[in-house]
Design a protein around this motif. Sequence first.
Motif, mmCIF file in Angstrom:
data_model
loop_
_atom_site.group_PDB
_atom_site.id
_atom_site.type_symbol
_atom_site.label_atom_id
_atom_site.label_comp_id
_atom_site.label_asym_id
_atom_site.label_seq_id
_atom_site.Cartn_x
_atom_site.Cartn_y
_atom_site.Cartn_z
ATOM 1 N N LEU A 174 -16.784 18.959 14.238
ATOM 2 C CA LEU A 174 -17.203 17.576 14.005
ATOM 3 C C LEU A 174 -15.970 16.753 13.667
ATOM 4 N N TYR A 175 -15.809 15.650 14.359
ATOM 5 C CA TYR A 175 -14.620 14.817 14.156
ATOM 6 C C TYR A 175 -15.006 13.508 13.471
ATOM 7 N N PHE A 176 -14.259 13.162 12.420
ATOM 8 C CA PHE A 176 -14.481 11.928 11.674
ATOM 9 C C PHE A 176 -13.145 11.206 11.482
ATOM 10 N N MET A 177 -13.245 9.950 11.051
ATOM 11 C CA MET A 177 -12.045 9.196 10.697
ATOM 12 C C MET A 177 -12.124 8.756 9.248
ATOM 13 N N CYS A 178 -10.947 8.583 8.655
ATOM 14 C CA CYS A 178 -10.852 8.107 7.283
ATOM 15 C C CYS A 178 -9.962 6.873 7.266
ATOM 16 N N GLY A 179 -10.332 5.896 6.432
ATOM 17 C CA GLY A 179 -9.554 4.666 6.364
ATOM 18 C C GLY A 179 -10.108 3.545 7.215
ATOM 19 N N LEU A 180 -11.351 3.677 7.641
ATOM 20 C CA LEU A 180 -11.980 2.657 8.487
ATOM 21 C C LEU A 180 -12.191 1.349 7.714
ATOM 22 N N PRO A 181 -12.253 0.223 8.416
ATOM 23 C CA PRO A 181 -12.455 -1.063 7.742
ATOM 24 C C PRO A 181 -13.712 -1.056 6.868
ATOM 25 N N GLU A 234 -14.407 0.769 4.424
ATOM 26 C CA GLU A 234 -14.795 2.106 3.972
ATOM 27 C C GLU A 234 -14.714 2.239 2.448
ATOM 28 N N THR A 235 -15.659 2.985 1.892
ATOM 29 C CA THR A 235 -15.672 3.283 0.458
ATOM 30 C C THR A 235 -15.616 4.800 0.254
ATOM 31 N N ASP A 236 -15.408 5.203 -0.992
ATOM 32 C CA ASP A 236 -15.427 6.635 -1.312
ATOM 33 C C ASP A 236 -16.756 7.260 -0.906
ATOM 34 N N GLU A 237 -17.843 6.524 -1.133
ATOM 35 C CA GLU A 237 -19.180 7.059 -0.846
ATOM 36 C C GLU A 237 -19.360 7.328 0.651
ATOM 37 N N ASP A 238 -18.790 6.447 1.505
ATOM 38 C CA ASP A 238 -18.881 6.676 2.958
ATOM 39 C C ASP A 238 -18.244 8.001 3.339
ATOM 40 N N VAL A 239 -17.106 8.304 2.728
ATOM 41 C CA VAL A 239 -16.384 9.534 3.051
ATOM 42 C C VAL A 239 -17.111 10.753 2.498
ATOM 43 N N LEU A 240 -17.645 10.641 1.297
ATOM 44 C CA LEU A 240 -18.339 11.778 0.688
ATOM 45 C C LEU A 240 -19.583 12.186 1.478
ATOM 46 N N GLU A 241 -20.159 11.246 2.221
ATOM 47 C CA GLU A 241 -21.337 11.591 3.029
ATOM 48 C C GLU A 241 -20.987 12.559 4.158
ATOM 49 N N MET A 279 -4.865 -1.955 7.346
ATOM 50 C CA MET A 279 -4.908 -0.513 7.155
ATOM 51 C C MET A 279 -5.021 -0.190 5.667
ATOM 52 N N GLU A 280 -5.544 0.986 5.377
ATOM 53 C CA GLU A 280 -5.615 1.455 4.002
ATOM 54 C C GLU A 280 -4.300 2.128 3.626
ATOM 55 N N ARG A 281 -3.928 2.063 2.348
ATOM 56 C CA ARG A 281 -2.706 2.701 1.871
ATOM 57 C C ARG A 281 -2.819 4.228 1.972
ATOM 58 N N PRO A 282 -1.719 4.925 2.300
ATOM 59 C CA PRO A 282 -1.773 6.387 2.428
ATOM 60 C C PRO A 282 -2.286 7.096 1.182
ATOM 61 N N GLU A 283 -1.919 6.591 0.004
ATOM 62 C CA GLU A 283 -2.361 7.269 -1.211
ATOM 63 C C GLU A 283 -3.879 7.181 -1.393
ATOM 64 N N VAL A 284 -4.493 6.090 -0.910
ATOM 65 C CA VAL A 284 -5.955 5.966 -0.975
ATOM 66 C C VAL A 284 -6.598 6.962 -0.008
ATOM 67 N N ILE A 285 -6.053 7.049 1.198
ATOM 68 C CA ILE A 285 -6.558 8.004 2.193
ATOM 69 C C ILE A 285 -6.475 9.424 1.640
ATOM 70 N N ASP A 286 -5.307 9.777 1.098
ATOM 71 C CA ASP A 286 -5.106 11.140 0.613
ATOM 72 C C ASP A 286 -6.051 11.469 -0.545
ATOM 73 N N ALA A 287 -6.314 10.488 -1.422
ATOM 74 C CA ALA A 287 -7.249 10.717 -2.534
ATOM 75 C C ALA A 287 -8.659 10.976 -2.007
ATOM 76 N N ARG A 288 -9.066 10.223 -0.986
ATOM 77 C CA ARG A 288 -10.402 10.432 -0.409
ATOM 78 C C ARG A 288 -10.495 11.789 0.283
ATOM 79 N N LEU A 289 -9.419 12.202 0.955
ATOM 80 C CA LEU A 289 -9.428 13.499 1.630
ATOM 81 C C LEU A 289 -9.552 14.642 0.627
#
Length: 647
Positions: free
Chosen positions: A413-420, A422-429, A472-482
Motif C-alpha cells: 500500500l502506497y501513501f504520501m506524507c506532507g500533503l496540503p 494534512e494533520t497528524d490524525e490524517d497520517v495516523l489513519e 511544502m511541509e518542513r522535513p522535521e514535521v514529516i519525520d515526526a509524523r513518520l
Amino acid sequence: MSVSSVFPQLEQLLPRVSKPIQYVGGELGAVVKDWDDTTVRWALMYPDAYEVGLPNQGVQILYEVLNEQEDVLAERTYSVWPDLEALMKENGVPQFTVDAHRPVKAFDVFGLSFATELGYTNMLSALDLAGIPMESADRDVTHPIVLAGGHASFNPEPIADFIDAAVLGDGEEAVLEITGIIRDWKAEGCPGGRDEILLRLARTESIYVPRFYDVDYLPDGRIQRVVPNRPDVPFRVAKRTTMDLDAWPYPKKPLVPLAETVHERYAVEIFRGCTRGCRFCQAGMITRPVRERSITTVGQMVKEGLEFSGYSEVGLLSLSSADHSEIGDMCSGLAEQYADTNVSLSLPSTRVDAFNIDLAQELSRNGRRTGLTFAPEGGSERIRKVINKMVTKEDLIRTVVTAYTNGWRQVKLYFMCGLPSETDEDVLEIAEMAHEVIRAGRAAAGTKDIRCTVSIGGFVPKPHTPFQWAPMERPEVIDARLKMLKNAINSDRSLGRAIGYRYHDGEPSLIEGLLSRGDRRVGKVIRRVWEKGGRFDGWSEHFSYSRWVEASTEVLPEFGVDLDWFTTREREELEVLPWDHLDSGLDKDWLWQDWQDSMSEYEQDDCRWTPCFDCGVCPSMDTEIQIGPTGKKLLPLTPVTNLRVPA
C-alpha cells in the motif's frame, strides 16, 4: 570522419571498479552502426546508473525509433558510479556510449531523459566527463546539442544554463522532426553556426530554447515576466502529443540487460494519459488526453516482444492500467494464450477501485502471482478528498480481500506524507487502515500467513498541477509524523508484525521541491552542489541534505531569496510561475480553481465517463480522448515453444 572506440582505454579500468559488466554493452537488442554511414547521430542518456536506466521505457522507444532510420545512429550512455568517474578523470577516458564506446562529445545530439529532478547533478558529471562545456553559452558548433526531455522538462528552468533545448511531451515524433532539421542544416554546410540550428528548432514552437528567452524579476524575488529576446520565436512553447499509439508499437526489440536491473520484463504501454484528476500527480496532468492502445496491437506487441527477448513477465503499463476500457478481455486473452507457459502478467499500477475478482483470477491464472501494489495515497477520507483520490476505506478492504482470497499473501500500500492541509490524525489513519487490511485478509485467507507493506513517500508539489501553488511541509514535521505512524502500526503487536513499513524522510523531498518548482537562479545551487561532490542524489546513500542546504545558503541570498522561499512558501494566484511560458495544454485558471476546490474537499470526476470539465487540453492541443472498447478480441496468437513449462 570515423570516431574511435574508447574501449581499449576503458577496459584497463574495469577490473578496478564494482559491477564492470554494466559498462561493456552488447545486450540483446543493442544496435551498433557504422559511424560514416550515418548523417545524424544521437547519444541518449538516462542520467542514473545502468541498472535503473536500461529498463527506462522512454529511452528504449526513442533508441529504436531513431535507429530504424537508415542514416541515423543512436547509442546509449548512463551515469558512471563515482569509482569509475575518478579513474576516467585520472586516465583521460571521456563519457562514453555502451553500444560502441564512442565519446559522447562526438555526437550531434546529447539527449537526456529526466524522470526526476534529482538526476540534475548526474547530468553535470556527464557533461564534465564528456568534455562538453558545462554552460550552453560556452559551446560552439563542434559540441553536441544538449537536449532535455522527460517529465522534469516541463520546468527545465533550473537547468536552463546547462541545456541547449528541451522537448515537452511525447518524443516519438519529436525526435524525428529534430533529426530532419539537423540533417538539413548539416547538408547546407551548417550555416549560421550553433545559434542558427537552435533557432530552427525554436521555430517549431514545440522545442524550448532557453537562450532565446529573458527572465525579469520583481524586487521581492518573484518573476515579473519571461519573454522572447528575439522576434522569431514563440511566446509560449507547446507540448508534443502522439495521438495514434497503434502507429508506434515500440519497443519491438526490447533491450535485455547483461547485469541485474530494477525491472526485467517486457513492458507494453497500454495507454497514455490519465484523467482521474489526482491533484498531486504531474504525470496524469501533463500526459492528457487519454489515448488507448488497442487490444489487438497490445497482443501483437506481447507476442513479438516475448519471442525476441525471452522474458517471462509481461508488464501492462500505464498510469492506471486497470482503467483501460478493454483490460478484462486483454488480461483474459493473454492469460489464455500463455496459460501453459512460464509467462506471468503484471499490472504495476492498479487502482483500488478498478481491481476485481475477474482481474485477480486472470493475473494468477498460471499460478505465478506478481506483486500487487495499491495506492490510496492518503490515510483519511478527508485527505483523499483533498487530493481527489476517490477511494474509500471500504473500497480498499474489498480489494485486498479479493487479492488474499485469490492466493496473494502480500500486498503493498502506497501513501504520501506532507500533503496540503494534512494533520497528524490524517497520517495516523494509515495505521488503522493497515490494521484493518490484516484483520480482513486473515479472515478471508483463513490463515495468519499474510503480509502488508506500507510504503510512504514525501509529497512534492509539481508544475502544471493544481498543487503547484501549495506550500511544502518542513522535513522535521514529516519525520515526526513518520515516527508517530511507525509507533501506531506497532501498537498492536499481533497486527504490527505482519505489516512492513518503508518510508522516505522529509529532507530529499524538500530538495526535490526546490528543483521541481525552481527558476534559473536554482541552477547556481545545482552547480555548487555538484562542485561539492553531489552525485546520484536519488540514492539515499549518496544524497546529502546538508550539502544542498549549504549550497543554497551560499548562493540564494545573492538573489534575495532562500531555500524556504522556493519550498515552504505558498504561491499567490497571479504570481508568474517559472514554467508559465511552457504550455502543457492545461488552463491555468482551471488549475487554480481545482486548487481552491481541494481546500473545500470537493471531488472532481473523471472526464472519460462524464462531461468535459474544461481543463483546456483537448481544444488547445487539438487532441481528443481516445478510448475503446473496439469490440475486437486478441489475435489468435501462438506462443513460442521455448516459453512452455517443461512437463
